[in-house]
Design a protein around this motif. Structure first.
Motif, PDB file in Angstrom:
ATOM      1  N   PHE A 171      -5.526  -9.005   6.296  1.00 28.96           N
ATOM      2  CA  PHE A 171      -4.119  -8.976   5.909  1.00 28.96           C
ATOM      3  C   PHE A 171      -3.255  -9.770   6.885  1.00 28.96           C
ATOM      4  O   PHE A 171      -2.228 -10.328   6.494  1.00 28.96           O
ATOM      5  CB  PHE A 171      -3.622  -7.526   5.842  1.00 28.96           C
ATOM      6  N   THR A 172      -3.667  -9.839   8.149  1.00 31.22           N
ATOM      7  CA  THR A 172      -2.925 -10.651   9.107  1.00 31.22           C
ATOM      8  C   THR A 172      -2.934 -12.117   8.700  1.00 31.22           C
ATOM      9  O   THR A 172      -1.914 -12.815   8.794  1.00 31.22           O
ATOM     10  CB  THR A 172      -3.526 -10.482  10.506  1.00 31.22           C
ATOM     11  N   CYS A 195      -0.368  -3.788   2.859  1.00 34.49           N
ATOM     12  CA  CYS A 195      -1.003  -3.630   4.171  1.00 34.49           C
ATOM     13  C   CYS A 195      -1.077  -2.159   4.573  1.00 34.49           C
ATOM     14  O   CYS A 195      -2.073  -1.711   5.147  1.00 34.49           O
ATOM     15  CB  CYS A 195      -0.219  -4.432   5.205  1.00 34.49           C
ATOM     16  N   SER A 196      -0.031  -1.400   4.252  1.00 37.47           N
ATOM     17  CA  SER A 196      -0.034   0.021   4.610  1.00 37.47           C
ATOM     18  C   SER A 196      -1.059   0.809   3.801  1.00 37.47           C
ATOM     19  O   SER A 196      -1.543   1.856   4.251  1.00 37.47           O
ATOM     20  CB  SER A 196       1.358   0.612   4.400  1.00 37.47           C
ATOM     21  N   GLN A 256       3.952  -7.171   0.446  1.00 38.94           N
ATOM     22  CA  GLN A 256       2.855  -7.437   1.373  1.00 38.94           C
ATOM     23  C   GLN A 256       2.685  -6.295   2.377  1.00 38.94           C
ATOM     24  O   GLN A 256       1.557  -5.874   2.684  1.00 38.94           O
ATOM     25  CB  GLN A 256       3.128  -8.745   2.120  1.00 38.94           C
ATOM     26  N   ARG A 273     -10.016  -4.775   7.454  1.00 34.20           N
ATOM     27  CA  ARG A 273      -9.104  -5.151   6.368  1.00 34.20           C
ATOM     28  C   ARG A 273      -7.735  -5.558   6.898  1.00 34.20           C
ATOM     29  O   ARG A 273      -7.089  -6.463   6.352  1.00 34.20           O
ATOM     30  CB  ARG A 273      -8.955  -3.987   5.403  1.00 34.20           C
ATOM     31  N   LEU A 274      -7.296  -4.923   7.971  1.00 41.18           N
ATOM     32  CA  LEU A 274      -6.020  -5.321   8.567  1.00 41.18           C
ATOM     33  C   LEU A 274      -6.097  -6.731   9.145  1.00 41.18           C
ATOM     34  O   LEU A 274      -5.101  -7.473   9.130  1.00 41.18           O
ATOM     35  CB  LEU A 274      -5.621  -4.336   9.662  1.00 41.18           C
ATOM     36  N   ARG A 288      -4.014  -2.208  -4.313  1.00 44.56           N
ATOM     37  CA  ARG A 288      -3.753  -3.221  -3.296  1.00 44.56           C
ATOM     38  C   ARG A 288      -3.888  -4.635  -3.869  1.00 44.56           C
ATOM     39  O   ARG A 288      -3.081  -5.519  -3.584  1.00 44.56           O
ATOM     40  CB  ARG A 288      -4.714  -3.019  -2.122  1.00 44.56           C
TER      41      ARG A 288
END
Length: 456
Positions: free
Chosen positions: A307-308, A399-400, A395, A303-304, A119
């Motif tokens: 990432f936002t 994120c996934s 990106q 973590r999401l 990542r």
């Protein structure tokens, strides 16, 4: 007419059975292919042929990706890129065919992208790609807008001086002293001062444009060099992380050994120790179960959220690139559509009755141009859509990986276990002993000492 109900149900069952059998055959073919690929020594000529064909296809794909990467992304010349890609493809083919750990390393690099290290590499590559695409483009559009300012300034000054010249000519046409009778037109033009001012403005605008051009060239060089370095580090980091995992898997029985696999279930059933997993510990993960635990889900949500913020920063950067392009496009289009205004100066003087010989009738024509004819307008640079989409795709892939990290770790373990079955059997025995020690400790029996580990 509709077919009878019994006939329709028979048709549906037949089709379902057909698709089910086709799916089973496809899965069996994939399993046989994977077995042939993961075999250190092929057991038959068919497995050898399958292994060679797979290695050749992977080497060809690696050579093609290397060529596209060198020629398109890093902008190297085509012929050296083709030579380097061919050499890399041959080396990859020889390594994959002759060295079984190299095949395992190649396979491990794919799920490694789904881990935390992968990542970080994906985010670094995405940032470098975005920087290369946006920064030089924004500077180029600013330079185009500056060129519009220069051309308009130069054209306006030239029109002003030209108008002054024709007005002075018209004043001289009235007479030697600029007078006729009791009425007249007096105009004094400071030609040297006007020319000096014009040169000063042009020098200032030219210096600004040269600074922008130098900054744009430096930004392109720095961004391209950064992308080359980051891309090289990305590939190197991916291979090193896969090699580190393989090394720890082969040297440490405790490393990433927390999965209740089919081999463990079979061993516990053979020795009659299924009670060890009747109340499994929290650290034991069932490899066949796709469900995530609550702790894993909470970690994914945190973590999401981070990432936002990264996606918002990327959206602002892309928006800045588009705004700079639209402003430059509007400025260049406005400057190109500025019309040339024709001006006609007519001087007609009727003399007084006492002096009928003093008369003047002249006409002067010229154009007011707001852009200099010899000043070329630079075109606005469109945003590099392909590069922006590539950065956005990286990106989203990064994120996934937040949600797929657990499955990526399980897949890495499964790949290593397929290549090194003897080592996996040792690890299963070690995990069995660990579960047994935990069971004995809960029953109050003295625990056996644990094996030393070499990897954390």
């Amino acid at each position: 007419m509709r077919p009878p109900r019994g006939t329709l149900e028979h048709l549906i069952r037949t089709r379902w059975r057909y698709w089910y059998l086709g799916l089973r055959k496809a899965l069996a073919l994939l399993q046989a292919t994977w077995i042939a690929y993961s075999k250190p020594i092929p057991a038959s000529c068919g497995q050898l042929l399958t292994q060679v064909l797979l290695c050749g296809a992977l080497a060809l794909a690696a050579a093609s990706l290397t060529y596209c990467w060198l020629a398109s992304s890093l902008l190297y010349p085509l012929r050296p890129s083709a030579v380097v890609a061919t050499v890399c493809g041959l080396l990859a083919f020889l390594g994959l065919v002759l060295v079984p750990p190299a095949r395992c390393l190649f396979a491990l690099s794919v799920p490694t992208l789904g881990t935390e290290q992968g990542r970080r590499l994906l985010l670094s590559w995405s940032t470098a790609t975005l920087t290369v695409a946006v920064v030089p483009n924004v500077l180029a559009n600013l330079r185009a807008a500056g060129q519009v300012l220069r051309c308009v300034t130069e054209g306006s000054l030239e029109s002003l001086l030209n108008t002054t010249h024709w007005l002075q000519t018209g004043s001289q046409a009235l007479g030697p002293d600029g007078q006729a009778g009791s009425q007249g037109l007096t105009l004094q033009a400071q030609g040297d001062s006007a020319a000096a001012f014009r040169l000063h403005v042009l020098r200032v605008t030219q210096q600004v444009l040269e600074d922008f051009s130098s900054l744009e060239s430096s930004a392109r060089v720095v961004a391209l060099g950064t992308q080359r370095v980051v891309t090289g580090l990305f590939m190197l980091g991916l291979l090193l992380d896969s090699a580190w995992y393989l090394h720890c898997y082969l040297t440490d029985l405790r490393f990433d050994n927390i999965y209740a696999t089919r081999q463990l279930t079979q061993r516990l059933a053979e020795v009659g120790a299924t009670h060890l997993t009747a109340s499994p510990p929290a650290w034991l993960l069932w490899a066949a179960r796709p469900r995530l635990s609550q702790a894993e889900l909470l970690s994914c949500l945190v973590r999401l959220g981070l990432f936002t913020l990264l996606l918002l920063a990327m959206a602002v950067t892309v928006a800045l690139d588009h705004v700079a392009f639209l402003l430059a496009q509007a400025a260049v289009g406005w400057a190109r559509e500025l019309p040339a205004v024709p001006v006609t100066l007519t001087i007609k003087y009727d003399p007084p009755p006492e002096n009928p010989y003093l008369s003047a009738h002249n006409s002067f024509q010229w154009e007011l141009r707001f852009t200099a004819p010899g000043c070329p307008l630079l075109p606005a640079q469109r945003p590099h859509t392909a590069a922006l989409l590539a950065a956005g795709a990286l990106q989203l892939v990064a994120c996934s990986t937040v949600l797929l990290e657990t499955y990526a770790r399980r897949l890495r373990h499964s790949i290593a276990a397929s290549f090194f079955r003897t080592q996996e059997a040792r690890r299963v025995r070690h995990l069995h002993a660990r579960l047994q020690r935990r069971y004995d400790r809960h029953r109050g029996q003295p625990a056996q000492p644990q094996d030393a580990s070499s990897c954390s």
